[in-house]
Design a protein around this motif. Structure first.
Motif, PDB file in Angstrom:
ATOM      1  N   ILE A 108       8.574  -7.178  20.884  1.00  0.00           N
ATOM      2  CA  ILE A 108       9.681  -6.247  21.106  1.00  0.00           C
ATOM      3  C   ILE A 108       9.354  -4.912  20.452  1.00  0.00           C
ATOM      4  O   ILE A 108       8.969  -4.846  19.291  1.00  0.00           O
ATOM      5  CB  ILE A 108      10.988  -6.791  20.511  1.00  0.00           C
ATOM      6  CG1 ILE A 108      11.340  -8.155  21.111  1.00  0.00           C
ATOM      7  CG2 ILE A 108      12.133  -5.806  20.736  1.00  0.00           C
ATOM      8  CD1 ILE A 108      12.511  -8.827  20.437  1.00  0.00           C
ATOM      9  N   GLY A 109       9.528  -3.835  21.218  1.00  0.00           N
ATOM     10  CA  GLY A 109       9.420  -2.491  20.671  1.00  0.00           C
ATOM     11  C   GLY A 109      10.811  -1.959  20.371  1.00  0.00           C
ATOM     12  O   GLY A 109      11.706  -2.040  21.215  1.00  0.00           O
ATOM     13  N   GLU A 169       7.403   6.858  21.987  1.00  0.00           N
ATOM     14  CA  GLU A 169       6.295   5.990  21.582  1.00  0.00           C
ATOM     15  C   GLU A 169       6.445   4.597  22.169  1.00  0.00           C
ATOM     16  O   GLU A 169       5.467   3.984  22.626  1.00  0.00           O
ATOM     17  CB  GLU A 169       6.218   5.923  20.058  1.00  0.00           C
ATOM     18  CG  GLU A 169       5.767   7.219  19.407  1.00  0.00           C
ATOM     19  CD  GLU A 169       5.952   7.224  17.899  1.00  0.00           C
ATOM     20  OE1 GLU A 169       5.352   8.080  17.232  1.00  0.00           O
ATOM     21  OE2 GLU A 169       6.719   6.374  17.387  1.00  0.00           O
ATOM     22  N   LEU A 170       7.671   4.087  22.170  1.00  0.00           N
ATOM     23  CA  LEU A 170       7.915   2.749  22.701  1.00  0.00           C
ATOM     24  C   LEU A 170       7.653   2.688  24.203  1.00  0.00           C
ATOM     25  O   LEU A 170       7.135   1.693  24.714  1.00  0.00           O
ATOM     26  CB  LEU A 170       9.347   2.321  22.397  1.00  0.00           C
ATOM     27  CG  LEU A 170       9.694   2.155  20.912  1.00  0.00           C
ATOM     28  CD1 LEU A 170      11.170   1.793  20.753  1.00  0.00           C
ATOM     29  CD2 LEU A 170       8.820   1.094  20.262  1.00  0.00           C
ATOM     30  N   GLY A 195       1.307  -2.490  27.680  1.00  0.00           N
ATOM     31  CA  GLY A 195       1.378  -3.943  27.586  1.00  0.00           C
ATOM     32  C   GLY A 195       1.420  -4.486  26.176  1.00  0.00           C
ATOM     33  O   GLY A 195       1.352  -5.701  25.967  1.00  0.00           O
ATOM     34  N   GLU A 196       1.565  -3.606  25.174  1.00  0.00           N
ATOM     35  CA  GLU A 196       1.606  -4.055  23.780  1.00  0.00           C
ATOM     36  C   GLU A 196       2.898  -4.796  23.456  1.00  0.00           C
ATOM     37  O   GLU A 196       2.942  -5.589  22.511  1.00  0.00           O
ATOM     38  CB  GLU A 196       1.440  -2.874  22.836  1.00  0.00           C
ATOM     39  CG  GLU A 196       0.059  -2.253  22.840  1.00  0.00           C
ATOM     40  CD  GLU A 196      -0.040  -1.094  21.872  1.00  0.00           C
ATOM     41  OE1 GLU A 196       0.324  -1.274  20.698  1.00  0.00           O
ATOM     42  OE2 GLU A 196      -0.462  -0.003  22.298  1.00  0.00           O
ATOM     43  N   VAL A 197       3.967  -4.493  24.198  1.00  0.00           N
ATOM     44  CA  VAL A 197       5.238  -5.190  23.991  1.00  0.00           C
ATOM     45  C   VAL A 197       5.768  -5.667  25.336  1.00  0.00           C
ATOM     46  O   VAL A 197       5.409  -5.131  26.392  1.00  0.00           O
ATOM     47  CB  VAL A 197       6.288  -4.288  23.293  1.00  0.00           C
ATOM     48  CG1 VAL A 197       5.845  -3.946  21.881  1.00  0.00           C
ATOM     49  CG2 VAL A 197       6.563  -3.018  24.095  1.00  0.00           C
ATOM     50  N   ASP A 198       6.627  -6.686  25.291  1.00  0.00           N
ATOM     51  CA  ASP A 198       7.240  -7.221  26.517  1.00  0.00           C
ATOM     52  C   ASP A 198       8.440  -6.378  26.945  1.00  0.00           C
ATOM     53  O   ASP A 198       8.634  -6.119  28.133  1.00  0.00           O
ATOM     54  CB  ASP A 198       7.695  -8.668  26.292  1.00  0.00           C
ATOM     55  CG  ASP A 198       6.553  -9.575  25.888  1.00  0.00           C
ATOM     56  OD1 ASP A 198       5.542  -9.589  26.603  1.00  0.00           O
ATOM     57  OD2 ASP A 198       6.668 -10.259  24.853  1.00  0.00           O
TER      58      ASP A 198
END
Length: 300
Positions: free
Chosen positions: A97-98, A133-134, A141-144
């Motif tokens: 989560i971001g 940034e988010l 793809g770093e966060v869902d």
């Protein structure tokens, strides 16, 4: 036509049971069908795999060698299928989560707690950042999912508003007794203002609204934390622009005081973002549902 994988499954069951008839019962097949499957496999490999006797069957040397590999392979397939089922049932997995620090503290925590209590084996990875940034790390793809300050104008994202919030200005005791209220934006712009840093989406939203009134603001302080905004206002360093819903502790205790404006800043939303082009994982889908269901229950 029976697949090669099915042939190997039949081969393993026959080898383990030592009998075509016992294998047929275990596989819910007829004995002739099991016999045909083994003969088909032997033809394709051009190798005899079983010794046939009136008492049953036993593996040939070649059959024993093949069985070691096939048995291991089928076991790994079974384990893989079990892992997939565990992911679907949320008994294992990770949810990335971001979210910004302020939204994490004042909005996200109850949902994390509820989800963790229901699915304790799901691991969380929380990535902090500003809304811009988010959005970038969501695309990489770093966060869902990302939980951000709206509005976000990007057609690549699915956006689900969750909570309406009100931007307000607050002050400490010194300004409370000296400022005429309600204030016009022209008066407000002349005061020592305290804002979040320019990269902040919430800062940009308020700044753009004031700019639409023909006024440009020049903050005295630009900070990276919502809590610092409240602290700077509390010790009378200026007038802070804060999110009302995240400032209730300070407001209720009288540590800061809301400044009444002649015109309220329109409400905005906090919500969930995810890529339209990428299906959500089961864990992410359930987490989004957790937020939506709790919000509906709370009448948000």
């Amino acid at each position: 036509m029976i697949s090669k994988l099915d042939l190997y499954k039949v081969f393993c069951i026959v080898a383990e049971s030592g009998s075509f008839s016992k294998a047929a019962k275990a596989l819910y097949m007829t004995q002739p069908a099991v016999s045909q499957a083994i003969m088909q496999l032997e033809r394709e490999l051009d190798t005899r795999l079983f010794n046939r006797t009136p008492k049953g069957v036993s593996l040939t040397n070649e059959g024993k060698l093949l069985f070691e590999y096939v048995h291991s392979a089928i076991h790994l397939i079974d384990v893989g299928e079990e892992k997939i089922l565990e992911f679907k049932n949320l008994t294992i997995g990770e949810l990335k989560i971001g979210v910004g620090d302020t939204i994490s503290r004042y909005f996200l925590l109850p949902y994390l707690e509820a989800f963790h209590n229901r699915y304790p084996n799901i691991k969380f990875k929380i990535v902090n950042g500003t809304t811009s940034e988010l959005c970038s790390i969501l695309k990489s793809g770093e966060v869902d999912i990302a939980i951000c300050n709206f509005p976000i104008d990007d057609p690549a994202f699915e956006k689900l508003p969750c909570l309406d919030v009100q931007d307000i200005f607050v002050c400490g005791e010194k300004y409370k007794h000296t400022l005429p209220q309600p204030l016009a934006f022209q008066q407000l712009a002349k005061l020592p203002l305290i804002f979040l840093e320019p990269r902040s989406n919430s800062r940009k939203y308020v700044e753009d609204f004031i700019l639409s009134k023909g006024l440009k603001i020049s903050p005295e302080f630009e900070l990276g934390s919502h809590d610092l905004l409240l602290e700077f206002a509390r010790i009378n360093l200026g007038i802070a622009c804060v999110t009302k819903e995240f400032s209730l502790d300070y407001l209720n205790k009288g540590a800061v005081h809301e400044i009444q404006l002649l015109e309220e800043i329109p409400k905005r939303s906090i919500g969930i973002c995810f890529l339209k082009s990428v299906p959500l994982s089961t864990a992410a889908t359930k987490f989004v549902e957790t937020i939506q269901l709790r919000d509906q229950g709370a009448g948000r």
